[in-house]
Design a protein around this motif. Structure first.
Motif, PDB file in Angstrom:
ATOM      1  N   UNK B  95       0.824  -1.218   0.000  1.00 63.18           N
ATOM      2  CA  UNK B  95       0.000   0.000   0.000  1.00 63.18           C
ATOM      3  C   UNK B  95       0.852   1.258   0.000  1.00 63.18           C
ATOM      4  N   UNK B  96       1.989   1.223   0.687  1.00 67.07           N
ATOM      5  CA  UNK B  96       2.822   2.426   0.782  1.00 67.07           C
ATOM      6  C   UNK B  96       3.379   2.867  -0.564  1.00 67.07           C
ATOM      7  N   UNK B  97       3.446   1.909  -1.497  1.00 66.35           N
ATOM      8  CA  UNK B  97       3.990   2.285  -2.804  1.00 66.35           C
ATOM      9  C   UNK B  97       2.931   2.853  -3.734  1.00 66.35           C
ATOM     10  N   UNK B  98       1.679   2.717  -3.341  1.00 66.31           N
ATOM     11  CA  UNK B  98       0.593   3.174  -4.234  1.00 66.31           C
ATOM     12  C   UNK B  98       0.189   4.609  -3.846  1.00 66.31           C
ATOM     13  N   UNK B  99       1.098   5.584  -4.112  1.00 66.60           N
ATOM     14  CA  UNK B  99       0.816   6.962  -3.676  1.00 66.60           C
ATOM     15  C   UNK B  99       0.753   7.911  -4.873  1.00 66.60           C
TER      16      UNK B  99
END
Lengths: 623, 103
Positions: B95-99
């Motif tokens: 999730x942290x990479x989907x920004x």
């Protein structure tokens, strides 16, 4: 249709109809001469109606046709209509007559104009005739002011008729601005008067004055403001500077607007409301002194001009000064009489000058000479006009001018009286200077390539104008003489007793001026150079127009540029500064707030959960 | 429902389950884990529905629970499909990479 009021209304509405037709019917206006005929036909109708009204008008009779314009619960606030009495009807006849003759004359004078331009010219002419008649017939100050502004507009439009010439456009704007400066005073005066009386109507205010119900305290400010309007329109010192420049318009326009009718509106206003001014003797005194000073100043200025139209323009300013001086002495009838006679012979002079300019192709009197041989008819009518203006007995201006001198003397204005006498001397001098230079002497030999128009057609011999221009000239010349003879036969009873030495003095002064002009410019006994050297300081000042134009321009520039600098500073640093501050704040805070948008869904869910929790706590908080 | 177990106990259980689910949604790094957290939260709601249905003696709550469960199944299927698609495009499911929407 049988009383003078209705006929005056007809005379008023005919030019309005002509204006509307020409303004709306585009093809007709573009057709030039046809538009001219429409305008002339309506002007002729107006003239006939005005003459019929004049014949019906009794000296004491008064017809008032008023229509409620701004209704109010307690009576009408303002009404428009026609107030026909002896003064307004005779003025109406003058306006209609000069207007008609000038329109006929223009057919010849402007025969080389492009057709659309000619149509435009006649549209403005009709509008002017309507506006001037509306001004003359106005029953109250409000209608007067509306038409006052309309004639100002027409003046602007017609001075700027050749709007592609920079001087003409400049002169038009100058005339508009300077008269507008006076008009502001007029408007303030009208409103102040309305605050005191609650009405714009002449007759109602007159009744108040008669009953003594008008409080006198502070009335001087009101009448002075009204006088400011008259000062701008009637070219009184120091607001006279626009009138000589107004000569950039076509010569018939100068004859109609800037000599015979519009510029006399200020004098006419004073004539209509002299009972109001009579309550404020201080203002009358100012009017008298300014009038006499204007008369003398303009006469001096006229002596050094070489442009024939400018000589006539300054002479108009000078004669307006005469009329105003008579008003200031409290004898309005004398000034009004001079207004009427001056309207006739000054229109004649201007139209005569127009004929000369038309034939020679130059305004400069030194480019004329010997015209009495080539243009005998023009020479005769111009001489008649000149003799009238100089105040020679049996000619139009003699009686009215003497009347003014007598009025000023009886009014107790001794120094202004002598100023007017000096101006009368100069009037005779400068007018005959023009006559001797233009009509006597040797024909001018034009060096090749000189002359404003430079047209080869004008190199041929000048000749008398065609009948369409000649007939108005002759009619006005005959009228000038007829008026002179009429006043010798039927000497009207003056309001004052003039001293016995006045008539010989007036005639002697006029003849003296003519003699000096003859000695200088015809017999060449007195050298013009010597005269110029003797009066060198005055001559230099007069050539610089007494630096009044420079002063006005300097003031105007100084005020405008100074004000612009202040406004520019406020705009650049105050207004822009505030806007820049807000935009800088917006940027900074936008940058800071941007950081909370992390783009990670989990952060948003976290925010939602915390927000929901806070909301629940807030809702459930015991209170 | 045994009389000894009160309504309150069920509600507390559901609340705890909801909190655990929310904690999972907020803290898990993998998208699959987030989906599991959402499942827990939905099930806590189901427990609430069933508990109240019994408490009021009204079957409507039970019927609604059946609906929710079936919708949840559909939602999970959709969610997993999205995760697979995201993995195919972005080569990651963290999730942290989907920004992409970061300001």
């Amino acid at each position: 249709m049988t009383d003078s009021g209705s006929l005056a209304l007809v005379a008023l509405l005919l030019p309005a109809a002509a204006f509307l037709v020409l303004a709306l019917a585009y093809p007709l206006r573009r057709s030039g001469r046809a538009a001219g005929w429409v305008s002339i036909a309506c002007a002729a109708g107006a003239l006939l109606a005005a003459l019929r009204a004049w014949s019906l008008q009794t000296p004491e009779g008064m017809t008032r046709l008023a229509y409620e314009w701004i209704p109010q619960e307690a009576g009408s606030l303002a009404s428009v209509g026609v107030l026909a009495d002896a003064d307004s009807i005779v003025m109406l006849v003058l306006v209609a007559l000069i207007s008609f003759l000038v329109q006929v004359y223009s057919l010849g004078y402007l025969d080389t104009e492009p057709r659309p331009a000619l149509g435009r010219y006649y549209t403005y002419q009709s509008l002017f005739a309507f506006s001037m008649m509306g001004l003359v017939l106005a029953p109250g100050f409000l209608q007067l002011f509306i038409f006052w502004e309309l004639v100002g507009l027409c003046s602007y439009l017609l001075i700027g008729y050749w709007y592609d010439r920079p001087e003409a456009a400049r002169a038009a704007v100058k005339a508009f601005w300077i008269t507008k400066a006076g008009d502001v005073g007029l408007l303030i005066g009208i409103v102040l008067l309305w605050l005191r009386t609650g009405t714009f109507d002449y007759l109602e205010i007159y009744d108040l004055v008669r009953a003594g119900d008008l409080p006198l305290a502070g009335l001087g400010a009101v009448t002075f403001c009204l006088y400011l309007g008259a000062m701008g329109k009637s070219a009184q010192f120091p607001l006279h500077v626009w009138l000589p420049d107004a000569m950039e318009g076509p010569t018939p326009v100068s004859a109609l607007i800037h000599a015979a009718t519009m510029v006399t509106a200020g004098v006419y206003l004073l004539r209509r409301t002299i009972w109001l001014f009579a309550l404020t003797p201080d203002v009358l005194l100012i009017i008298g002194w300014v009038g006499a000073f204007t008369a003398l100043l303009a006469a001096v200025l006229a002596c050094v001009q070489s442009d024939i139209k400018r000589v006539l323009a300054y002479s108009t300013v000078s004669q307006l000064g005469y009329m105003m001086a008579a008003m200031g002495a409290g004898f309005a009838a004398a000034g009004f009489l001079h207004l009427l006679t001056h309207g006739i012979f000054k229109a004649l002079l201007f139209l005569g000058a127009g004929a000369v300019i038309h034939a020679v192709g130059s305004n400069d009197v030194y480019h004329m000479g010997g015209l009495r041989r080539t243009m005998p008819q023009t020479a005769v009518v111009f001489l008649v006009g000149t003799l009238s203006l100089a105040g020679i007995p049996l000619f139009g201006g003699f009686f009215s001018k003497e009347e003014i001198l007598g009025a000023v003397w009886s009014g107790g204005l001794a120094l202004p009286f002598w100023m007017l006498v000096a101006a009368a001397f100069l009037t005779a001098f400068y007018m005959f200077r023009v006559v001797f230079l233009a009509f006597w002497g040797d024909p001018y030999r034009r060096p090749p390539g000189i002359g404003p128009h430079g047209a080869a057609a004008h190199e041929a011999h000048p000749h008398d104008p065609p009948p369409v221009m000649g007939l108005p000239l002759w009619l006005l010349a005959i009228l000038s003489v007829a008026i002179g003879i009429f006043f010798v036969r039927y000497h009207p009873e003056p309001e004052f007793t003039a001293p016995g030495w006045l008539t010989p003095l007036a005639v002697a002064v006029a003849v003296g001026g003519i003699a000096l002009a003859w000695l200088t410019y015809q017999a060449r006994v007195v050298s013009a150079d010597v005269l110029a050297r003797v009066f060198a300081p005055i001559r230099r000042a007069a050539l610089a127009r007494f630096w009044l134009d420079d002063l006005f321009e300097g003031l105007y520039r100084g005020a405008l540029l100074g004000f612009s600098a202040v406004v520019g500073w406020i705009d650049r640093y105050l207004v822009d500064g505030i806007v820049n501050l807000f935009s800088a704040w917006t940027l900074t805070w936008g940058d800071r707030l941007r950081r909370i948008q992390s783009g990670l869904p989990q952060d948003y869910v976290y925010g939602l959960a915390v927000g929901l929790l806070l909301l629940l706590i807030w809702v459930q908080w015991p209170r | 429902m045994p009389a000894s177990v009160s309504l309150q106990a069920y509600l507390v259980l559901a609340a705890v389950l909801f909190a655990i689910g929310l904690f999972g949604v907020v803290t898990r790094r993998t998208t699959i884990g987030i989906l599991l957290g959402i499942e827990l939260m939905l099930n806590s709601v189901n427990i609430n529905l069933v508990a109240f249905a019994r408490y009021h003696g009204d079957v409507a709550g039970l019927v609604f629970t059946v609906f929710t469960i079936s919708i949840t199944v559909a939602e999970v299927a959709l969610g997993l499909a999205l995760v697979i698609l995201i993995f195919r495009v972005r080569r990651t499911a963290i999730a942290d990479h989907l920004d992409l929407l970061r300001g």
